[in-house]
Design a protein around this motif. Structure first.
Motif, PDB file in Angstrom:
ATOM      1  N   LEU A 104       0.833  -1.195   0.000  1.00 34.00           N
ATOM      2  CA  LEU A 104       0.000   0.000   0.000  1.00 34.00           C
ATOM      3  C   LEU A 104       0.875   1.255   0.000  1.00 34.00           C
ATOM      4  O   LEU A 104       1.702   1.411  -0.879  1.00 34.00           O
ATOM      5  N   SER A 105       0.739   2.114   0.991  1.00 35.80           N
ATOM      6  CA  SER A 105       1.474   3.381   0.982  1.00 35.80           C
ATOM      7  C   SER A 105       2.970   3.219   1.212  1.00 35.80           C
ATOM      8  O   SER A 105       3.758   4.110   0.884  1.00 35.80           O
ATOM      9  N   MET A 106       3.382   2.069   1.739  1.00 36.90           N
ATOM     10  CA  MET A 106       4.777   1.914   2.147  1.00 36.90           C
ATOM     11  C   MET A 106       5.752   1.754   0.988  1.00 36.90           C
ATOM     12  O   MET A 106       6.965   1.903   1.170  1.00 36.90           O
ATOM     13  N   HIS A 107       5.271   1.426  -0.201  1.00 31.78           N
ATOM     14  CA  HIS A 107       6.202   1.244  -1.321  1.00 31.78           C
ATOM     15  C   HIS A 107       6.161   2.404  -2.314  1.00 31.78           C
ATOM     16  O   HIS A 107       6.702   2.322  -3.402  1.00 31.78           O
ATOM     17  N   ARG A 108       5.543   3.501  -1.896  1.00 30.38           N
ATOM     18  CA  ARG A 108       5.519   4.686  -2.745  1.00 30.38           C
ATOM     19  C   ARG A 108       6.721   5.570  -2.416  1.00 30.38           C
ATOM     20  O   ARG A 108       6.881   6.018  -1.279  1.00 30.38           O
ATOM     21  N   PHE A 109       7.606   5.752  -3.399  1.00 28.32           N
ATOM     22  CA  PHE A 109       8.760   6.650  -3.302  1.00 28.32           C
ATOM     23  C   PHE A 109       9.853   6.169  -2.342  1.00 28.32           C
ATOM     24  O   PHE A 109      10.762   6.927  -2.026  1.00 28.32           O
ATOM     25  N   ARG A 110       9.772   4.939  -1.874  1.00 29.46           N
ATOM     26  CA  ARG A 110      10.819   4.426  -0.980  1.00 29.46           C
ATOM     27  C   ARG A 110      10.961   2.925  -1.205  1.00 29.46           C
ATOM     28  O   ARG A 110      10.075   2.303  -1.784  1.00 29.46           O
ATOM     29  N   ASP A 111      12.074   2.361  -0.764  1.00 31.96           N
ATOM     30  CA  ASP A 111      12.294   0.922  -0.895  1.00 31.96           C
ATOM     31  C   ASP A 111      11.686   0.213   0.311  1.00 31.96           C
ATOM     32  O   ASP A 111      12.294   0.165   1.387  1.00 31.96           O
ATOM     33  N   GLU A 114      10.460  -5.927   3.987  1.00 34.73           N
ATOM     34  CA  GLU A 114       9.433  -6.839   4.488  1.00 34.73           C
ATOM     35  C   GLU A 114       8.885  -6.393   5.844  1.00 34.73           C
ATOM     36  O   GLU A 114       7.695  -6.544   6.128  1.00 34.73           O
ATOM     37  N   SER A 115       9.740  -5.801   6.666  1.00 35.22           N
ATOM     38  CA  SER A 115       9.320  -5.340   7.991  1.00 35.22           C
ATOM     39  C   SER A 115       8.389  -4.125   7.934  1.00 35.22           C
ATOM     40  O   SER A 115       7.742  -3.782   8.929  1.00 35.22           O
ATOM     41  N   ASP A 116       8.314  -3.460   6.775  1.00 39.43           N
ATOM     42  CA  ASP A 116       7.449  -2.289   6.619  1.00 39.43           C
ATOM     43  C   ASP A 116       6.002  -2.659   6.310  1.00 39.43           C
ATOM     44  O   ASP A 116       5.116  -1.818   6.419  1.00 39.43           O
ATOM     45  N   TRP A 117       5.774  -3.895   5.924  1.00 42.67           N
ATOM     46  CA  TRP A 117       4.478  -4.312   5.378  1.00 42.67           C
ATOM     47  C   TRP A 117       3.315  -3.998   6.314  1.00 42.67           C
ATOM     48  O   TRP A 117       2.268  -3.524   5.886  1.00 42.67           O
ATOM     49  N   LYS A 118       3.492  -4.219   7.596  1.00 45.46           N
ATOM     50  CA  LYS A 118       2.394  -4.053   8.561  1.00 45.46           C
ATOM     51  C   LYS A 118       1.954  -2.604   8.710  1.00 45.46           C
ATOM     52  O   LYS A 118       0.860  -2.323   9.216  1.00 45.46           O
ATOM     53  N   TYR A 119       2.778  -1.658   8.250  1.00 48.64           N
ATOM     54  CA  TYR A 119       2.444  -0.243   8.399  1.00 48.64           C
ATOM     55  C   TYR A 119       1.701   0.327   7.189  1.00 48.64           C
ATOM     56  O   TYR A 119       1.296   1.487   7.195  1.00 48.64           O
ATOM     57  N   GLY A 120       1.516  -0.474   6.162  1.00 47.67           N
ATOM     58  CA  GLY A 120       0.895   0.018   4.937  1.00 47.67           C
ATOM     59  C   GLY A 120      -0.566   0.421   5.117  1.00 47.67           C
ATOM     60  O   GLY A 120      -1.305  -0.187   5.889  1.00 47.67           O
ATOM     61  N   LYS A 121      -0.970   1.458   4.398  1.00 48.43           N
ATOM     62  CA  LYS A 121      -2.368   1.886   4.415  1.00 48.43           C
ATOM     63  C   LYS A 121      -2.701   2.551   3.089  1.00 48.43           C
ATOM     64  O   LYS A 121      -1.813   2.979   2.344  1.00 48.43           O
ATOM     65  N   ILE A 122      -3.980   2.638   2.795  1.00 49.57           N
ATOM     66  CA  ILE A 122      -4.412   3.310   1.571  1.00 49.57           C
ATOM     67  C   ILE A 122      -4.631   4.785   1.886  1.00 49.57           C
ATOM     68  O   ILE A 122      -5.512   5.141   2.666  1.00 49.57           O
TER      69      ILE A 122
END
Length: 292
Positions: A104-111, A114-122
């Motif tokens: 979701l939002s975690m892969h926009r404009f940054r690398d 896997e540890s970032d996945w839980k923080y994703g949101k729309i």
């Protein structure tokens, strides 16, 4: 190994299936058989069925214990839940092909790692960058991932992948990328400094084969993606190899065929498998041969 394979009709799934059979693994293949050109092999058992109706074919698999289930066609959580109930305690490991968009939002404009996945949101940026269908797809895949990560009694390997480019690309992303009407002097919907990321099909197939054949993997998720590159640099490299281009996008305002500025970091899979992804130069040379 005994492998239960869901999908395998086309593109990278079909290539993985062929490679498994070449390596003499025994495969039970499940798909709807809608594409024709079915593979025939002494080690292949094919069940023409929707995954929801697999219980009706129990006589094909009731005495088989599967080392790996490779699920390349799971899009809804209920389909996964019902399928795993049928094969309860009849397999060792479950491999699920997911998508980079589940960040979701975690892969926009940054690398995204896997540890970032839980923080994703729309968020609003996601809504601007992706269609309603893509967001619906992301939410469904994400629900499946959450379910699998919580199942302590199932060894799960989750593969998060961006756009796949390579030979026999039915989505036509590869052809559109090679033939995009890119012109630095005209106004596009992106800058030449914007970047994009993909996974080369040949690299993806090699990694999937290694993961299928690797024993004693604990539940884990892996990003699988080649190195990101600036759009301007990509087309400069492409022009050096291919001087004659076929412009299939006559309107320069058409969107870029692959998501722009959406990235995942693939260091974890490199370390785990000691894997080196193909360079962009190698990818371009391979793609040019395919397209010509």
């Amino acid at each position: 190994m005994n492998i239960l394979f869901l999908g395998g009709n086309r593109y990278f799934g079909k290539e993985i299936l062929i490679k498994l059979l070449e390596k003499n693994h025994k495969v039970l293949l499940i798909n709807r058989g809608s594409r024709g050109n079915l593979i025939k092999h002494k080690n292949l058992i094919f069940i023409k069925s929707d995954r929801k109706k697999i219980k009706n074919f129990e006589n094909f698999y009731k005495n088989i214990y599967f080392d790996v289930i490779f699920d390349n066609i799971a899009y809804k959580l209920e389909d996964v839940k019902s399928f795993l109930k049928v094969f309860n305690k009849k397999f060792n490991r479950y491999i699920f092909t997911s998508s980079a968009i589940t960040y979701l939002s975690m892969h926009r404009f940054r690398d995204a790692k896997e540890s970032d996945w839980k923080y994703g949101k729309i968020n609003n940026e996601m809504k601007k960058s992706f269609s309603e269908f893509e967001l619906f797809y992301a939410k469904n895949k994400r629900k499946i991932e959450k379910f699998l990560l919580k199942k302590k009694n199932i060894q799960t390997t989750i593969l998060r992948i961006p756009a796949v480019i390579g030979e026999n690309d039915f989505s036509k992303k590869t052809k559109k990328l090679l033939n995009f009407n890119y012109n630095e002097d005209k106004k596009n919907n992106f800058s030449k400094f914007d970047k994009f990321q993909y996974v080369f099909k040949d690299d993806l197939v090699k990694i999937c084969l290694k993961l299928i054949e690797t024993k004693n993997l604990k539940t884990n998720s892996f990003n699988i993606a080649n190195k990101k590159i600036q759009i301007g640099k990509f087309y400069n490299k492409l022009r050096k190899v291919k001087r004659k281009t076929i412009n299939i996008n006559k309107n320069v305002n058409e969107p870029f065929p692959i998501p722009v500025n959406s990235f995942i970091a693939s260091g974890k899979i490199k370390k785990e498998l000691n894997f080196r992804f193909s360079s962009v130069d190698k990818v371009i040379k391979s793609l040019i041969k395919i397209n010509d």
